[in-house]
Design a protein around this motif. Structure first.
Motif, PDB file in Angstrom:
ATOM      1  N   ALA A 102       0.826  -1.210   0.000  1.00  0.00           N
ATOM      2  CA  ALA A 102       0.000   0.000   0.000  1.00  0.00           C
ATOM      3  C   ALA A 102       0.859   1.258   0.000  1.00  0.00           C
ATOM      4  CB  ALA A 102      -0.936  -0.003   1.199  1.00  0.00           C
ATOM      5  N   LYS A 103       1.971   1.226   0.719  1.00  0.00           N
ATOM      6  CA  LYS A 103       2.851   2.399   0.815  1.00  0.00           C
ATOM      7  C   LYS A 103       4.049   2.314  -0.123  1.00  0.00           C
ATOM      8  CE  LYS A 103       1.635   3.135   5.637  1.00  0.00           C
ATOM      9  NZ  LYS A 103       2.101   3.054   7.018  1.00  0.00           N
ATOM     10  N   ALA A 104       4.175   1.218  -0.873  1.00  0.00           N
ATOM     11  CA  ALA A 104       5.311   0.978  -1.756  1.00  0.00           C
ATOM     12  C   ALA A 104       6.622   1.189  -0.998  1.00  0.00           C
ATOM     13  CB  ALA A 104       5.242   1.853  -3.000  1.00  0.00           C
ATOM     14  N   ALA A 105       6.754   0.454   0.100  1.00  0.00           N
ATOM     15  CA  ALA A 105       7.930   0.596   0.954  1.00  0.00           C
ATOM     16  C   ALA A 105       8.468  -0.775   1.329  1.00  0.00           C
ATOM     17  CB  ALA A 105       7.572   1.380   2.211  1.00  0.00           C
ATOM     18  N   ARG A 106       9.776  -0.793   1.639  1.00  0.00           N
ATOM     19  CA  ARG A 106      10.445  -2.013   2.083  1.00  0.00           C
ATOM     20  C   ARG A 106      11.224  -1.719   3.351  1.00  0.00           C
ATOM     21  NH1 ARG A 106      14.056  -4.905  -2.230  1.00  0.00           N
ATOM     22  NH2 ARG A 106      14.958  -2.861  -2.452  1.00  0.00           N
ATOM     23  N   ALA A 107      11.476  -2.780   4.123  1.00  0.00           N
ATOM     24  CA  ALA A 107      12.279  -2.654   5.332  1.00  0.00           C
ATOM     25  C   ALA A 107      13.056  -3.941   5.542  1.00  0.00           C
ATOM     26  CB  ALA A 107      11.395  -2.377   6.544  1.00  0.00           C
ATOM     27  N   TRP A 141      11.285   1.779   7.595  1.00  0.00           N
ATOM     28  CA  TRP A 141      10.729   1.682   6.251  1.00  0.00           C
ATOM     29  C   TRP A 141      11.428   2.643   5.313  1.00  0.00           C
ATOM     30  CZ3 TRP A 141       7.667  -2.197   4.929  1.00  0.00           C
ATOM     31  CH2 TRP A 141       7.007  -2.883   5.952  1.00  0.00           C
ATOM     32  N   ILE A 142      11.629   2.176   4.100  1.00  0.00           N
ATOM     33  CA  ILE A 142      12.207   3.000   3.036  1.00  0.00           C
ATOM     34  C   ILE A 142      11.195   3.035   1.902  1.00  0.00           C
ATOM     35  CG2 ILE A 142      14.101   3.248   1.395  1.00  0.00           C
ATOM     36  CD1 ILE A 142      15.774   1.513   3.332  1.00  0.00           C
ATOM     37  N   ALA A 143      10.729   4.225   1.562  1.00  0.00           N
ATOM     38  CA  ALA A 143       9.794   4.363   0.446  1.00  0.00           C
ATOM     39  C   ALA A 143      10.575   4.198  -0.857  1.00  0.00           C
ATOM     40  CB  ALA A 143       9.115   5.729   0.493  1.00  0.00           C
ATOM     41  N   VAL A 144      10.288   3.126  -1.553  1.00  0.00           N
ATOM     42  CA  VAL A 144      11.036   2.824  -2.775  1.00  0.00           C
ATOM     43  C   VAL A 144      10.230   3.106  -4.036  1.00  0.00           C
ATOM     44  CG1 VAL A 144      12.597   1.154  -1.726  1.00  0.00           C
ATOM     45  CG2 VAL A 144      10.388   0.397  -2.589  1.00  0.00           C
ATOM     46  N   GLY A 145       8.942   3.269  -3.924  1.00  0.00           N
ATOM     47  CA  GLY A 145       8.115   3.569  -5.086  1.00  0.00           C
ATOM     48  C   GLY A 145       7.627   2.315  -5.787  1.00  0.00           C
ATOM     49  N   LEU A 146       6.673   2.514  -6.650  1.00  0.00           N
ATOM     50  CA  LEU A 146       6.069   1.393  -7.370  1.00  0.00           C
ATOM     51  C   LEU A 146       6.992   0.800  -8.427  1.00  0.00           C
ATOM     52  CD1 LEU A 146       2.468   2.805  -7.801  1.00  0.00           C
ATOM     53  CD2 LEU A 146       3.234   1.046  -6.205  1.00  0.00           C
ATOM     54  N   GLU A 147       8.081   1.518  -8.795  1.00  0.00           N
ATOM     55  CA  GLU A 147       9.002   1.032  -9.816  1.00  0.00           C
ATOM     56  C   GLU A 147      10.029   0.052  -9.255  1.00  0.00           C
ATOM     57  OE1 GLU A 147       9.204   4.512  -8.984  1.00  0.00           O
ATOM     58  OE2 GLU A 147       7.344   4.814 -10.080  1.00  0.00           O
ATOM     59  N   PRO A 198      11.793  -3.164  -8.160  1.00  0.00           N
ATOM     60  CA  PRO A 198      11.548  -4.500  -8.719  1.00  0.00           C
ATOM     61  C   PRO A 198      10.866  -5.467  -7.747  1.00  0.00           C
ATOM     62  CG  PRO A 198      13.913  -4.053  -8.511  1.00  0.00           C
ATOM     63  CD  PRO A 198      13.197  -2.798  -8.186  1.00  0.00           C
ATOM     64  N   VAL A 199      11.164  -5.349  -6.461  1.00  0.00           N
ATOM     65  CA  VAL A 199      10.522  -6.241  -5.490  1.00  0.00           C
ATOM     66  C   VAL A 199       9.055  -5.867  -5.331  1.00  0.00           C
ATOM     67  CG1 VAL A 199      10.548  -7.016  -3.087  1.00  0.00           C
ATOM     68  CG2 VAL A 199      12.704  -6.663  -4.302  1.00  0.00           C
ATOM     69  N   ILE A 200       8.757  -4.571  -5.277  1.00  0.00           N
ATOM     70  CA  ILE A 200       7.371  -4.107  -5.173  1.00  0.00           C
ATOM     71  C   ILE A 200       6.588  -4.559  -6.416  1.00  0.00           C
ATOM     72  CG2 ILE A 200       5.855  -2.075  -5.042  1.00  0.00           C
ATOM     73  CD1 ILE A 200       7.367  -2.505  -2.450  1.00  0.00           C
ATOM     74  N   GLU A 201       7.189  -4.387  -7.580  1.00  0.00           N
ATOM     75  CA  GLU A 201       6.516  -4.822  -8.813  1.00  0.00           C
ATOM     76  C   GLU A 201       6.228  -6.309  -8.791  1.00  0.00           C
ATOM     77  OE1 GLU A 201       8.574  -3.786 -12.374  1.00  0.00           O
ATOM     78  OE2 GLU A 201       8.358  -1.637 -12.054  1.00  0.00           O
ATOM     79  N   ALA A 202       7.210  -7.113  -8.360  1.00  0.00           N
ATOM     80  CA  ALA A 202       7.042  -8.566  -8.395  1.00  0.00           C
ATOM     81  C   ALA A 202       6.010  -9.049  -7.378  1.00  0.00           C
ATOM     82  CB  ALA A 202       8.383  -9.244  -8.135  1.00  0.00           C
ATOM     83  N   LEU A 203       5.999  -8.455  -6.199  1.00  0.00           N
ATOM     84  CA  LEU A 203       5.101  -8.933  -5.145  1.00  0.00           C
ATOM     85  C   LEU A 203       3.722  -8.296  -5.177  1.00  0.00           C
ATOM     86  CD1 LEU A 203       7.423  -9.218  -2.044  1.00  0.00           C
ATOM     87  CD2 LEU A 203       6.269 -11.060  -3.247  1.00  0.00           C
ATOM     88  N   CYS A 204       3.663  -7.027  -5.461  1.00  0.00           N
ATOM     89  CA  CYS A 204       2.410  -6.286  -5.280  1.00  0.00           C
ATOM     90  C   CYS A 204       1.587  -6.155  -6.551  1.00  0.00           C
ATOM     91  CB  CYS A 204       2.717  -4.905  -4.724  1.00  0.00           C
ATOM     92  SG  CYS A 204       3.619  -4.968  -3.160  1.00  0.00           S
ATOM     93  N   GLN A 205       2.203  -6.200  -7.686  1.00  0.00           N
ATOM     94  CA  GLN A 205       1.467  -5.985  -8.929  1.00  0.00           C
ATOM     95  C   GLN A 205       1.175  -7.280  -9.660  1.00  0.00           C
ATOM     96  OE1 GLN A 205       3.636  -3.022 -11.081  1.00  0.00           O
ATOM     97  NE2 GLN A 205       3.417  -1.510  -9.465  1.00  0.00           N
ATOM     98  N   SER A 206       1.344  -8.392  -8.963  1.00  0.00           N
ATOM     99  CA  SER A 206       1.049  -9.679  -9.619  1.00  0.00           C
ATOM    100  C   SER A 206      -0.135 -10.339  -8.960  1.00  0.00           C
ATOM    101  CB  SER A 206       2.262 -10.588  -9.554  1.00  0.00           C
ATOM    102  OG  SER A 206       2.627 -10.847  -8.215  1.00  0.00           O
TER     103      SER A 206
END
Length: 168
Positions: free
Chosen positions: A132-137, A152-158, A160-168
Motif C-alpha cells: 500500500a505504501k510501496a515501501a520495504r524494510a 521503512w524506506i519508500a522505494v516507489g512502485l518502480e 523491482p521487489v514491489i513490482e514482483a510482489l504487489c502488482q502480480s
C-alpha cells in the motif's frame, strides 16, 4: 573461481592436444603454431561462454519458485566483447514460495530476497514489503514483532521487489 581456472586450462590442453593429433594425421601440413593458437582460442571461448552463461547456470540450480526481479548487466574495458553484448554480473532473486504474511499485519509481506554476484557468495536478505505504501524494510526481531517499528524506506512502485510482489 579456482575450479574455473582449472577448467580453462583443461580446455586449452584439450584443444592443443587435438591440434597436435590433427597435425600428426595431416603429416605435418599444419603450421607449428597451431597447437598454442588452438589452445589460446579455446581458452578465450570457454571464458566468454562461462561469463555469459553464469546467470542461467546459477538459476538452473535454484527451485522453480524463484523469480529474477532484477539483473545488472555490465560492460568492462578488459572484456571488449561486453560492450557489444553486456553480461549479467549480479541478480536479485525472489523466492515466491517463501512469501509470508503476519496475522497481526496482513497487509505486510515477508519475502526472502537472494542476492547473487558473479564472484561473490550469495546472500539472503529477508524483507518486509508494504504494498500500500510501496515501501520495504530490512527484517529485524523488532520489525517482525511490530512492523510499525521497522525502518521503512519508500522505494516507489518502480522498485523491482514491489513490482514482483504487489502488482502480480
Amino acid at each position: 573461481m579456482f575450479l574455473e581456472l582449472i577448467a580453462t586450462f583443461a580446455v586449452g590442453i584439450g584443444a592443443a592436444g587435438t591440434a597436435l593429433v590433427v597435425g600428426h594425421l595431416s603429416r605435418g601440413r599444419l603450421p607449428r603454431y597451431s597447437a598454442p593458437f588452438a589452445a589460446g582460442i579455446a581458452m578465450l571461448c570457454y571464458v566468454v561462454w562461462s561469463e555469459y552463461t553464469w546467470a542461467n547456470r546459477t538459476l538452473s540450480t535454484l527451485p522453480d519458485s524463484v523469480e529474477v526481479v532484477s539483473a545488472v548487466e555490465e560492460s568492462k574495458p578488459w572484456k571488449p566483447w561486453s560492450y557489444i553484448v553486456p553480461q549479467v554480473t549480479r541478480m536479485m532473486v525472489l523466492d515466491r514460495a517463501g512469501v509470508q504474511t503476519n496475522p497481526a499485519a496482513p497487509e505486510i509481506l515477508l519475502a526472502d530476497i537472494y542476492l547473487f554476484g558473479r564472484w561473490a557468495a550469495p546472500m539472503m536478505r529477508p524483507q518486509l514489503v508494504d504494498c500500500a505504501k510501496a515501501a520495504r524494510a530490512d527484517v529485524s526481531e523488532v520489525a517482525l514483532a511490530d512492523p510499525s517499528q521497522a525502518e521503512w524506506i519508500a522505494v516507489g512502485l518502480e522498485d523491482p521487489v514491489i513490482e514482483a510482489l504487489c502488482q502480480s
